[in-house]
Design an enzyme around this catalytic site. Structure first.
Site, PDB file in Angstrom:
ATOM      1  CG  ASP A  80      -1.617   1.262   1.508  1.00 46.43           C
ATOM      2  OD1 ASP A  80      -1.627   2.117   0.614  1.00 46.43           O
ATOM      3  OD2 ASP A  80      -2.198   1.416   2.603  1.00 46.43           O
TER       4      ASP A  80
ATOM      5  CE  LYS B 254      -1.755   7.103  -3.196  1.00 44.12           C
ATOM      6  NZ  LYS B 254      -2.144   6.175  -2.139  1.00 44.12           N
TER       7      LYS B 254
ATOM      8  CD  GLU C  72      -4.939   3.633  -2.117  1.00 48.76           C
ATOM      9  OE1 GLU C  72      -5.712   4.457  -1.607  1.00 48.76           O
ATOM     10  OE2 GLU C  72      -3.788   3.935  -2.477  1.00 48.76           O
TER      11      GLU C  72
ATOM     12  CG  ASP D  60      -9.148   4.327   1.493  1.00 47.36           C
ATOM     13  OD1 ASP D  60      -8.575   4.950   2.395  1.00 47.36           O
ATOM     14  OD2 ASP D  60      -8.542   3.595   0.683  1.00 47.36           O
TER      15      ASP D  60
END
Ligand code: AMP
Length: 619
Positions: free
Chosen positions: A12, A73, A178, A204
């Site tokens: 992850d 990211k 994810e 999430d």
């Protein structure tokens, strides 16, 4: 390292923290890093002598904010001109410049030289760290991996993440969404109980991204019905709100603007993040930074109400996107069986309260580990793809959807959608197009991703051209355009003239926008060089540390009066001088060559021999 079949791992790759897991002995193991922590900061720091990744880099960020990189990211697969990139750059202490073809380049000073890195390269360094953590635990070299990305990542962001994996020396078996990974983590042990379908809503909210997915689980089948999200909404945005609030407070109270002081900003940001976490359990907290400005210690209270107010629109946006996802899935909120909370920011009480109000209290499931669930799911898929799982693992069937519509532009800057958003992937669709003028022999297509009707407002993924058409009146030739999305959610486009069968192929590794094969190869070589540099530094450091430990140990011994009485005075003097000389040498040589440290150690050992002999005889 001992040879054994290398297990595949799940990573992850988070905005603020990353997590790695592996399937072994019929269960998923979350692998702790060298500090014993199960998540590792996604930080890379370029110190004077060495490159640090993870915990060490995180700790170095307060000391050297200009050369400590985090949050990449938010950059990966984006253009420099993207407004969200501009916003981030204004808040980061490190420098980001525009590179060739509008790509962002991160600038650092490493070993006295200015160096520029792409977001893919920095991400590859974090991935390499996660690979090393797994290799240390498993005692073997790891290659195969599943890397997770936000479901709402577009084609460029997915491609760039895959490239980062390749640069890190990994064989990326799958790019996994994810929320799907989290749904798998939640539902895996309940596969037997799910003979009746269940609607699981995954919420999430992580460090930098927000994703929601409606997943229908039946037996081992995990079918994503719809997904929605924002690739720039998460804990970092929340921290920014709090940070800006206190920067203004500081200005108001002390008439000093710290906006251009990167060290002060970095320290205040860390204090804001700590305050945010504290407000998940307390209703009031304080933000405290000693010497934030010369001679000013900063301390200010922050209540949960004020915090909620500062972030009100961000929290509301989460609920709006939740609503949109259910609408796209054509599922009523009363038909949702369970809401699974993932991502560190889903711990925020106001977020949970809004979800309770929306879905009803009973549906919120908080038992899953918010920080580890995604890596857990990725490890299950990694085991399945590498045929290392058990019957339960093999039963799992995943079906994802494409988060954004894909199409080409047609006359008048209008988007003609070929694959609508929330179509199950992998998928292949074809649509026919024609010429717009008489005797047109070439047709050019621009491929876009996004929901806007006006094509140019969407994200341009690439272009392709079909030439050599036989002259004919407009509207007569028929050109079939094929869109194929693979299991990683990555698009391949091709076109064919129906009469001639001529094929024009476009793989969206767009020359202008993203990394070309040669660039990736170059980056792989660079990454190997950096790793070799790091290992060289480690060897130097280990040899220096061995000398350091020995010198200080001997200094302690030479002060031991029981031993001293057994060794002659002149020998003691010689030993003391030798130790003193070694310690001074260590002070002057921060990164000596391995050979130099070893020969110094040898010298010192010889000098200290009489005392060591006495010590051994007393044992
Ligand atoms: P993730 O990407 O899932 O690891 O989430 C990391 C984000 O969660 C960071 O922005 C953290 O500051 C945030 N976070 C972690 N724990 C808490 C907490 N107890 N309350 C609020 N935010 C948290």
């Amino acid at each position: 390292m001992a040879k054994k079949v290398a297990p595949a791992i799940g990573i992850d790759l988070g905005t603020t923290y990353s997590c790695v897991a592996v399937w072994e002995h019929d269960h998923v193991e979350i692998i702790a890093n060298d500090q014993g922590n199960r998540t590792t900061p996604s930080y890379v720091s370029f110190a004077q002598e060495e490159r640090l990744v993870g915990e060490d880099a995180f700790h170095n960020s307060a000391i050297d904010p200009l050369n400590t990189i985090y949050g990449v990211k938010c950059l990966i697969g984006r253009r420099f001109s993207d407004p969200s990139v501009k916003e981030d750059i204004n808040l980061w202490p490190f420098r980001v410049l525009v590179g060739a073809n509008d790509r962002p380049k991160i600038v650092v000073n490493y070993k006295g030289e200015e160096k520029q890195f792409s977001a893919e390269e920095i991400s590859s360094m974090v991935l390499m760290k996660m690979k090393q953590i797994a290799e240390t635990y498993l005692s073997c070299t790891v290659k195969d991996t599943v890397i997770t990305v936000p479901a709402y990542f577009n084609d460029s962001q997915r491609r760039a993440t895959k490239d980062a994996g390749v640069i890190a020396g990994l064989n990326v078996k799958r790019i996994m969404d994810e929320p799907t990974a989290a749904a798998l983590a939640y539902g895996f042990h309940k596969i037997k109980d799910y003979s009746k379908p269940q609607n699981v809503f995954v919420f999430d909210l992580g460090g930098g991204t927000f994703d929601v997915s409606l997943v229908n689980i039946r037996g081992g089948r995990f079918e994503v019905k719809a997904t929605a999200g924002d690739t720039h909404l998460g804990g970092e945005d929340i921290d920014n709100r709090v940070l800006n609030y206190f920067v203004d407070e500081f200005l108001r109270k002390y008439k000093k603007d710290i906006r251009n002081n990167s060290r002060a900003l970095r320290r205040l940001r860390s204090a804001c993040e700590r305050a945010k976490r504290s407000l998940s359990t307390n209703t009031v907290t304080s933000v405290q930074v000693d010497c934030l400005y010369p001679d000013i210690d900063f301390c200010c209270k922050l209540s949960r109400d004020r915090f909620d107010d500062l972030n009100k629109d961000l929290f509301t946006k989460c609920i709006e996107l939740t609503n949109q996802c259910l609408k796209d899935a054509e599922v009523n909120k009363s038909d949702v069986d369970i809401v699974v909370l993932v991502g560190g920011s889903s711990r925020i009480p106001r977020v949970q309260q809004l979800l309770k109000e929306y879905f009803g209290d009973k549906k919120l499931h908080r038992n899953i580990n918010q920080d580890e669930a995604v890596a857990y799911g990725a490890a299950i898929l990694a085991a399945q793809l590498s045929r290392q799982g058990n019957d339960m693992v093999n039963k799992v069937v995943l079906s994802d959807v494409t988060p954004l519509s894909l199409g080409v532009d047609i006359i008048g800057d209008v988007t003609s959608i070929v694959i609508p958003r929330n179509t199950s992937v992998p998928t292949k669709k074809v649509k026919a197009f024609t010429t717009t003028t008489d005797d047109q022999t070439t047709v050019a297509f621009k491929v876009y991703e996004g929901e806007r009707l006006q094509a140019s407002k969407n994200l341009l993924l690439g272009m392709f051209e079909i030439s050599g058409l036989s002259p004919a009146p407009r509207g007569v030739p028929s050109i079939d355009v094929y869109f194929k999305i693979d299991a990683d959610g990555i698009l391949n486009v091709s076109g064919k003239v129906r009469s001639s069968g001529e094929m024009s192929k476009l793989t969206i590794t767009n020359e202008e926008s993203w990394l070309r094969k040669e660039e990736i190869d170059k980056m792989i070589k660079e990454a190997e060089k950096y790793r070799a540099d790091d290992e060289k530094h480690k060897r130097r450091f280990d040899a220096r540390r061995e000398l350091d430990n020995y010198a200080y140990e001997m200094r302690k011994n030479v002060r031991n009066l029981d031993l001293l009485s057994l060794v002659s005075k002149s020998e003691v003097k010689k030993i003391e001088e030798g130790i003193c000389e070694a310690i001074s040498w260590l002070d002057l040589n921060e990164a000596p060559a391995v050979k130099a440290s070893k020969s110094k150690l040898c010298e010192l050992k010889k000098i200290c021999e009489p005392i060591v002999t006495e010590m051994n005889s007393q044992k």
